[in-house]
Design an enzyme around this catalytic site. Structure first.
Site, short mmCIF file in Angstrom:
data_model
loop_
_atom_site.label_atom_id
_atom_site.label_comp_id
_atom_site.label_asym_id
_atom_site.label_seq_id
_atom_site.Cartn_x
_atom_site.Cartn_y
_atom_site.Cartn_z
N ARG A 27 60.12 29.26 12.39
CA ARG A 27 60.28 30.54 12.09
C ARG A 27 59.09 31.56 12.08
O ARG A 27 58.27 31.37 11.14
CB ARG A 27 61.34 30.76 10.93
CG ARG A 27 62.08 32.13 10.76
CD ARG A 27 63.04 32.17 9.73
NE ARG A 27 64.34 31.69 10.23
CZ ARG A 27 65.39 31.52 9.29
NH1 ARG A 27 65.23 31.94 8.05
NH2 ARG A 27 66.50 31.08 9.84
N GLU A 43 65.43 24.48 18.16
CA GLU A 43 66.68 24.40 18.54
C GLU A 43 67.22 23.16 19.16
O GLU A 43 68.29 22.79 18.98
CB GLU A 43 67.04 25.65 19.57
CG GLU A 43 67.11 26.87 18.94
CD GLU A 43 68.11 26.91 17.83
OE1 GLU A 43 69.30 26.26 17.62
OE2 GLU A 43 68.00 27.82 16.85
N GLN A 48 72.65 18.34 16.40
CA GLN A 48 73.21 17.14 15.85
C GLN A 48 72.27 16.36 14.44
O GLN A 48 72.21 15.38 14.06
CB GLN A 48 73.29 15.95 16.71
CG GLN A 48 74.31 16.45 17.96
CD GLN A 48 75.93 16.69 17.55
OE1 GLN A 48 76.14 15.84 16.58
NE2 GLN A 48 76.49 17.51 18.25
N LEU A 86 65.06 10.68 15.76
CA LEU A 86 65.85 11.78 15.80
C LEU A 86 67.17 11.70 16.43
O LEU A 86 67.91 12.50 16.33
CB LEU A 86 64.83 12.86 16.48
CG LEU A 86 64.07 13.76 15.74
CD1 LEU A 86 63.34 14.91 16.49
CD2 LEU A 86 64.97 14.60 14.71
N GLY A 87 67.28 10.54 17.41
CA GLY A 87 68.56 10.28 17.77
C GLY A 87 68.75 11.19 19.03
O GLY A 87 68.06 12.13 19.23
N TYR A 88 69.94 10.70 19.76
CA TYR A 88 70.49 11.56 21.11
C TYR A 88 69.15 11.77 21.92
O TYR A 88 68.58 12.64 21.99
CB TYR A 88 71.01 12.70 20.53
CG TYR A 88 72.13 12.64 19.42
CD1 TYR A 88 73.36 12.82 20.21
CD2 TYR A 88 72.07 12.66 18.22
CE1 TYR A 88 74.55 12.54 19.36
CE2 TYR A 88 72.92 12.71 17.21
CZ TYR A 88 74.36 12.58 17.84
OH TYR A 88 75.56 12.40 17.10
N TYR A 124 74.91 27.45 24.17
CA TYR A 124 74.20 27.92 22.74
C TYR A 124 72.52 28.17 22.80
O TYR A 124 72.20 28.95 22.20
CB TYR A 124 74.72 26.95 22.10
CG TYR A 124 73.88 26.98 20.45
CD1 TYR A 124 74.51 28.07 19.50
CD2 TYR A 124 72.88 26.27 20.48
CE1 TYR A 124 73.58 28.16 18.45
CE2 TYR A 124 72.09 26.18 19.20
CZ TYR A 124 72.60 27.38 18.17
OH TYR A 124 71.90 27.44 17.01
N ASP A 142 76.56 28.41 15.95
CA ASP A 142 76.47 26.99 15.74
C ASP A 142 77.64 26.67 14.60
O ASP A 142 78.30 27.63 14.36
CB ASP A 142 75.01 26.72 15.24
CG ASP A 142 74.63 27.41 13.67
OD1 ASP A 142 75.56 28.23 13.22
OD2 ASP A 142 73.73 27.16 13.11
N CYS A 198 77.66 30.58 2.32
CA CYS A 198 78.81 30.23 2.80
C CYS A 198 79.04 28.50 3.28
O CYS A 198 79.00 28.31 4.43
CB CYS A 198 79.41 30.97 4.12
SG CYS A 198 80.90 31.25 4.54
N CYS A 208 77.60 36.77 -1.70
CA CYS A 208 77.67 37.06 -0.39
C CYS A 208 77.42 38.47 0.14
O CYS A 208 78.46 39.35 -0.78
CB CYS A 208 79.00 36.31 0.37
SG CYS A 208 79.16 36.72 2.05
N CYS A 214 85.55 39.99 3.23
CA CYS A 214 85.80 38.77 3.59
C CYS A 214 87.45 38.56 3.28
O CYS A 214 87.75 38.26 2.22
CB CYS A 214 85.19 37.68 3.02
SG CYS A 214 85.49 36.04 3.33
#
Length: 360
Positions: A27, A43, A48, A86-88, A124, A142, A198, A208, A214
């Site tokens: 970031r 991203e 997952q 990390l999988g996938y 996405y 997400d 949240c 919040c 809300c």
């Protein structure tokens, strides 16, 4: 139809974000422009996978592949090895292909529409990169954003059928002039609100910035939303894997086919995976060395998205050398395993087998 619009001023969320934004390695800092390579890489990794898990992998990737051009030029095997755990794993192959496409065109495109033409980038990810890296208006949705929107608008319909309504709700939030003026900060502020305030259980509604308007908070249903349909039970599958060492502490491995589950990754040789457990006699037909002194090492259980696997490990040390590598099999010294593209399942299988042989 969603209820009539409710006032959720983007300016309130942005002020909260300026004070409470999370610090993450991908970031950009306040006032800095985000690096598209960092945004895209994070991203893809975060799909997952949790933020806590991704952090070390992200840093490792940047040390190995500091630019998208460096990633594009790397051999696929090296990319897969860096991704291991990390999988996938289809994500890693698409990551490599996408890096090559981006390098060939001279850089990342800066619109959602163009980003979607790249390998491995869906709607996405395209919206997230466009918003965060290039300040293009649009709200990437997400799991955190779905949860926030389900509560703000008190959407009672369960997931996954409610996803179109949740996307519409998120788009309404993004229509606020302050959100359109600061798309990057607004998108990341929504992520952070869902991740830190949240939350799935016991949301901190008192903290919040949108607590007053809300609807779920007012109705006392915040902790119940979003509703989800019960998950179908995962079927069980079974297999046997063989860990075979030679006198030089070299391990027999093989490469999985390039496509499909764990595609292109390394593994211990063994049986196919099926619904019924394998008897020792049945599994022995798949042993890489029939005369090796096999011993039972234990079971490893691993949960995939669509099934749970119980893998029985049999281990042996074969004096005089291993059988000739064939059919994609190869020898790997134990001290080189760290750089091998072994998925988490196989790293646990190797550790179980080595422990049985006293080599852990």
């Amino acid at each position: 139809m969603l209820p009539d619009p409710v006032p959720f001023p983007a300016a309130d969320l942005l002020r909260w974000y300026a004070r409470h934004r999370r610090s993450m390695p991908w970031r950009a800092g306040p006032g800095e422009r985000a690096d598209p390579y960092h945004v895209w890489l994070s991203e893809i990794m975060l799909q997952q996978t949790t933020v806590a898990t991704v952090g070390p992998y992200f840093r490792k990737f940047l040390s190995l592949f500091p630019t998208v051009a460096a990633l594009a030029a790397a051999p696929e095997e090296r990319v897969m090895a860096a991704w291991a755990g990390l999988g996938y794993y289809a994500r890693a192959r698409n990551l490599h292909r996408c890096a090559q496409a981006v390098t060939a065109r001279g850089g990342f495109p800066d619109t959602e529409e163009e980003l979607r033409t790249l390998p491995g980038i869906g709607s996405y990810t395209a919206r997230a990169v466009a918003a965060i890296a290039f300040d293009r208006p649009g709200v990437p949705v997400d799991g955190n954003v779905e949860r926030v929107c389900s509560r703000l608008f008190a959407i009672e319909a369960p997931l996954p059928a409610s996803r179109p309504r949740l996307a519409e709700a998120a788009a309404r939030l993004g229509e606020d002039p302050a959100a359109r003026a600061h798309p990057s900060d607004f998108a990341q502020a929504l992520f952070d609100l869902g991740a830190t305030i949240c939350t799935p259980r016991r949301p901190a509604c008192a903290l919040c910035p949108w607590r007053s308007p809300c609807r779920a908070r007012a109705a006392g249903t915040a902790e119940e939303l979003p509703r989800k349909l019960p998950r179908a039970a995962r079927p069980d599958r079974h297999g046997t894997a063989f860990l075979l060492l030679d006198d030089e502490n070299r391990l027999l491995l093989r490469r999985r086919p390039p496509r499909g589950l764990l595609g292109g990754m390394s593994e211990l040789p063994g049986t196919p995976w099926r619904e019924a457990p394998w008897t020792a006699e049945e599994a022995q037909a798949f042993a890489p060395a029939a005369t090796a002194p096999w011993q039972e090492a234990g079971d490893v259980r691993h949960v995939f998205t669509h099934f749970a696997l119980t893998l029985r490990i049999r281990a042996a040390r074969l004096p005089g050398g291993l059988p000739s590598a064939a059919g994609g099999a190869f020898l790997c010294p134990l001290d080189a395993l760290e750089n091998e593209a072994l998925p988490t399942l196989m790293r646990r299988a190797v550790a179980t087998g080595l422990a049985a042989l006293g080599d852990a």
